[in-house]
Design a protein around this motif. Structure first.
Motif, PDB file in Angstrom:
ATOM      1  N   LYS A  31      13.193   3.049   4.887  1.00 33.84           N
ATOM      2  CA  LYS A  31      11.928   2.474   4.413  1.00 33.84           C
ATOM      3  C   LYS A  31      11.825   0.959   4.615  1.00 33.84           C
ATOM      4  N   PRO A  32      12.813   0.170   4.154  1.00 37.89           N
ATOM      5  CA  PRO A  32      12.670  -1.284   4.372  1.00 37.89           C
ATOM      6  C   PRO A  32      12.711  -1.676   5.843  1.00 37.89           C
ATOM      7  N   ARG A  33      13.369  -0.867   6.652  1.00 33.25           N
ATOM      8  CA  ARG A  33      13.412  -1.172   8.091  1.00 33.25           C
ATOM      9  C   ARG A  33      12.033  -0.972   8.719  1.00 33.25           C
ATOM     10  N   ILE A  34      11.389   0.126   8.345  1.00 33.25           N
ATOM     11  CA  ILE A  34      10.034   0.374   8.864  1.00 33.25           C
ATOM     12  C   ILE A  34       9.081  -0.691   8.342  1.00 33.25           C
ATOM     13  N   ASP A  35       9.203  -0.992   7.044  1.00 39.09           N
ATOM     14  CA  ASP A  35       8.339  -2.031   6.456  1.00 39.09           C
ATOM     15  C   ASP A  35       8.514  -3.354   7.185  1.00 39.09           C
ATOM     16  N   GLN A  36       9.764  -3.703   7.478  1.00 41.48           N
ATOM     17  CA  GLN A  36      10.028  -4.973   8.170  1.00 41.48           C
ATOM     18  C   GLN A  36       9.481  -4.951   9.591  1.00 41.48           C
ATOM     19  N   ALA A  37       9.658  -3.830  10.269  1.00 41.81           N
ATOM     20  CA  ALA A  37       9.165  -3.725  11.654  1.00 41.81           C
ATOM     21  C   ALA A  37       7.646  -3.874  11.691  1.00 41.81           C
ATOM     22  N   ILE A  38       6.975  -3.290  10.715  1.00 41.24           N
ATOM     23  CA  ILE A  38       5.513  -3.409  10.650  1.00 41.24           C
ATOM     24  C   ILE A  38       5.124  -4.850  10.327  1.00 41.24           C
ATOM     25  N   ALA A  39       5.797  -5.431   9.328  1.00 38.51           N
ATOM     26  CA  ALA A  39       5.436  -6.777   8.868  1.00 38.51           C
ATOM     27  C   ALA A  39       5.623  -7.827   9.954  1.00 38.51           C
ATOM     28  N   THR A  40       6.609  -7.621  10.813  1.00 37.59           N
ATOM     29  CA  THR A  40       6.904  -8.616  11.847  1.00 37.59           C
ATOM     30  C   THR A  40       6.313  -8.252  13.207  1.00 37.59           C
ATOM     31  N   SER A  41       5.500  -7.202  13.242  1.00 44.42           N
ATOM     32  CA  SER A  41       4.955  -6.736  14.529  1.00 44.42           C
ATOM     33  C   SER A  41       3.836  -7.625  15.038  1.00 44.42           C
ATOM     34  N   GLY A  42       3.250  -8.395  14.133  1.00 51.15           N
ATOM     35  CA  GLY A  42       2.077  -9.179  14.516  1.00 51.15           C
ATOM     36  C   GLY A  42       0.807  -8.349  14.473  1.00 51.15           C
ATOM     37  N   HIS A  43       0.951  -7.076  14.108  1.00 53.95           N
ATOM     38  CA  HIS A  43      -0.213  -6.183  14.053  1.00 53.95           C
ATOM     39  C   HIS A  43      -0.286  -5.438  12.726  1.00 53.95           C
ATOM     40  N   ALA A  44       0.311  -6.015  11.687  1.00 60.12           N
ATOM     41  CA  ALA A  44       0.397  -5.308  10.403  1.00 60.12           C
ATOM     42  C   ALA A  44      -0.971  -4.875   9.891  1.00 60.12           C
ATOM     43  N   ASP A  45      -1.975  -5.700  10.131  1.00 57.11           N
ATOM     44  CA  ASP A  45      -3.309  -5.359   9.634  1.00 57.11           C
ATOM     45  C   ASP A  45      -3.924  -4.173  10.376  1.00 57.11           C
ATOM     46  N   ALA A  46      -3.355  -3.861  11.522  1.00 58.88           N
ATOM     47  CA  ALA A  46      -3.904  -2.770  12.329  1.00 58.88           C
ATOM     48  C   ALA A  46      -3.054  -1.501  12.228  1.00 58.88           C
ATOM     49  N   ILE A  47      -2.091  -1.514  11.331  1.00 61.19           N
ATOM     50  CA  ILE A  47      -1.188  -0.364  11.201  1.00 61.19           C
ATOM     51  C   ILE A  47      -1.360   0.271   9.820  1.00 61.19           C
ATOM     52  N   THR A  48      -1.555   1.575   9.804  1.00 60.44           N
ATOM     53  CA  THR A  48      -1.631   2.316   8.541  1.00 60.44           C
ATOM     54  C   THR A  48      -0.472   3.318   8.491  1.00 60.44           C
ATOM     55  N   VAL A  49      -0.024   3.597   7.281  1.00 61.78           N
ATOM     56  CA  VAL A  49       1.130   4.489   7.089  1.00 61.78           C
ATOM     57  C   VAL A  49       0.771   5.592   6.101  1.00 61.78           C
ATOM     58  N   THR A  50       1.155   6.806   6.432  1.00 68.05           N
ATOM     59  CA  THR A  50       1.036   7.925   5.500  1.00 68.05           C
ATOM     60  C   THR A  50       2.424   8.507   5.246  1.00 68.05           C
ATOM     61  N   TYR A  51       2.816   8.537   3.980  1.00 63.62           N
ATOM     62  CA  TYR A  51       4.054   9.221   3.617  1.00 63.62           C
ATOM     63  C   TYR A  51       3.752  10.695   3.429  1.00 63.62           C
ATOM     64  N   ARG A  52       4.491  11.533   4.146  1.00 63.52           N
ATOM     65  CA  ARG A  52       4.258  12.978   4.085  1.00 63.52           C
ATOM     66  C   ARG A  52       5.426  13.669   3.391  1.00 63.52           C
ATOM     67  N   SER A  53       5.093  14.706   2.683  1.00 62.19           N
ATOM     68  CA  SER A  53       6.080  15.375   1.829  1.00 62.19           C
ATOM     69  C   SER A  53       7.049  16.252   2.602  1.00 62.19           C
ATOM     70  N   PHE A  54       8.293  16.193   2.183  1.00 65.15           N
ATOM     71  CA  PHE A  54       9.359  17.041   2.737  1.00 65.15           C
ATOM     72  C   PHE A  54      10.389  17.189   1.628  1.00 65.15           C
ATOM     73  N   GLU A  55      10.651  18.406   1.202  1.00 67.05           N
ATOM     74  CA  GLU A  55      11.632  18.640   0.136  1.00 67.05           C
ATOM     75  C   GLU A  55      12.977  19.001   0.752  1.00 67.05           C
ATOM     76  N   LEU A  56      13.965  18.153   0.538  1.00 64.46           N
ATOM     77  CA  LEU A  56      15.305  18.448   1.046  1.00 64.46           C
ATOM     78  C   LEU A  56      15.918  19.640   0.323  1.00 64.46           C
ATOM     79  N   PHE A  57      15.535  19.811  -0.932  1.00 67.21           N
ATOM     80  CA  PHE A  57      16.070  20.911  -1.734  1.00 67.21           C
ATOM     81  C   PHE A  57      14.905  21.722  -2.308  1.00 67.21           C
ATOM     82  N   PRO A  58      14.229  22.493  -1.432  1.00 68.96           N
ATOM     83  CA  PRO A  58      13.030  23.208  -1.888  1.00 68.96           C
ATOM     84  C   PRO A  58      13.323  24.275  -2.935  1.00 68.96           C
TER      85      PRO A  58
END
Lengths: 53, 213
Positions: free
Chosen positions: B19-46
């Motif tokens: 998570k912090p790696r993706i956040d950092q990559a987005i923040a330093t991309s120079g295009h943060a305002d043009a990037i949207t993120v959706t967290y999608r559900s996945f249960e490791l232990f359904p």
């Protein structure tokens, strides 16, 4: 609607969590289940693998 | 515009690292305002229930009781987390994350999914808090920005259950069997926790090729 075809980027990864094995694996860590193959970045069936280098 | 979908679970240490790696990559991309993120559900232990069990005991069982091997794996995961400034509790609870994922969708409705995901991961994996409990979720969601009344109402019903199942159905259709799994622009995918540089390269590639250029 068919799901989109994904291109797997050959990125440096150091961990993934796999419900098949029940553990979060890191490269070079032996996992007691064949389901751990994906943690090394192996593409699932039907997914194209390529390099972004 | 570039949209990024991230399949993840709260109790997934690799997702916590990513998570912090993706956040950092987005923040330093120079295009943060043009990037949207959706967290999608996945249960490791359904199949997990509401009563938590100890994560280390689970790993130990998976390694056939080999204490050294289980400890080595978990210590390595802890080292990776601490190296990027994140605490890591080798013993953390594992239980059904279904309600937490329902709450994640409610957080997304209020534009605070990233904040909610980050806070729950930190409490659960960093501090070993039982973040699956309704009492925890009822408090954590408002701290992230979800109206308290909406959070309480969600926990009393089955709101967003269909959305959680839809995310998991899409994951199966895409062949996703491990998390985190990041999809950029619906076409470029990174399985596992990649480096900041790898996420940054993928963002550049997604922005300079295909429809999002």
């Amino acid at each position: 609607m068919n799901p989109p075809k994904l291109t797997i980027l050959a990125a440096d990864t150091d961990a993934a969590c796999d419900p098949e094995t029940g553990v979060c694996a890191v490269p070079q860590t032996p996992i007691p289940s064949p389901g751990a193959a994906l943690v090394t970045g192996e593409a699932p069936p039907g997914i194209e693998e390529t390099s972004n280098a | 515009m570039l949209h990024i979908d991230i399949w993840a679970d709260f109790g997934c240490p690799a997702c916590y690292l990513a998570k912090p790696r993706i956040d950092q990559a987005i923040a330093t991309s120079g295009h943060a305002d043009a990037i949207t993120v959706t967290y999608r559900s996945f249960e490791l232990f359904p199949d997990a229930g509401a009563e938590p069990f100890d994560s280390f005991e689970h790993v130990l069982h998976k390694f056939g009781g080999d204490q050294a091997q289980a400890a080595s794996l978990e210590e390595h995961m802890a080292a990776l987390a601490r190296a990027q400034g994140q605490p890591y509790a080798i013993h953390h609870p594992v239980a059904s994350s279904f309600d937490a994922h329902r709450m994640l969708h409610l957080a997304a409705e209020h534009g605070v999914a990233s904040e909610f995901m980050g806070a729950v991961q930190r409490d659960l994996l960093g501090e070993g808090v039982n973040a699956y409990a309704a009492t925890y979720l009822a408090g954590a969601a408002p701290k992230a920005g979800v109206p308290a009344a909406r959070a309480t109402a969600l926990l009393a019903g089955d709101e967003y259950a269909d959305a959680v199942r839809a995310d998991e159905k899409l994951a199966r259709e895409l062949g996703i069997t491990a998390v985190p799994f990041t999809v950029l622009d619906g076409r470029l995918a990174i399985p596992g926790a990649a480096t900041v540089g790898a996420y940054a390269d993928a963002i550049t590639q997604a922005l300079t090729t295909g429809d999002s250029q």
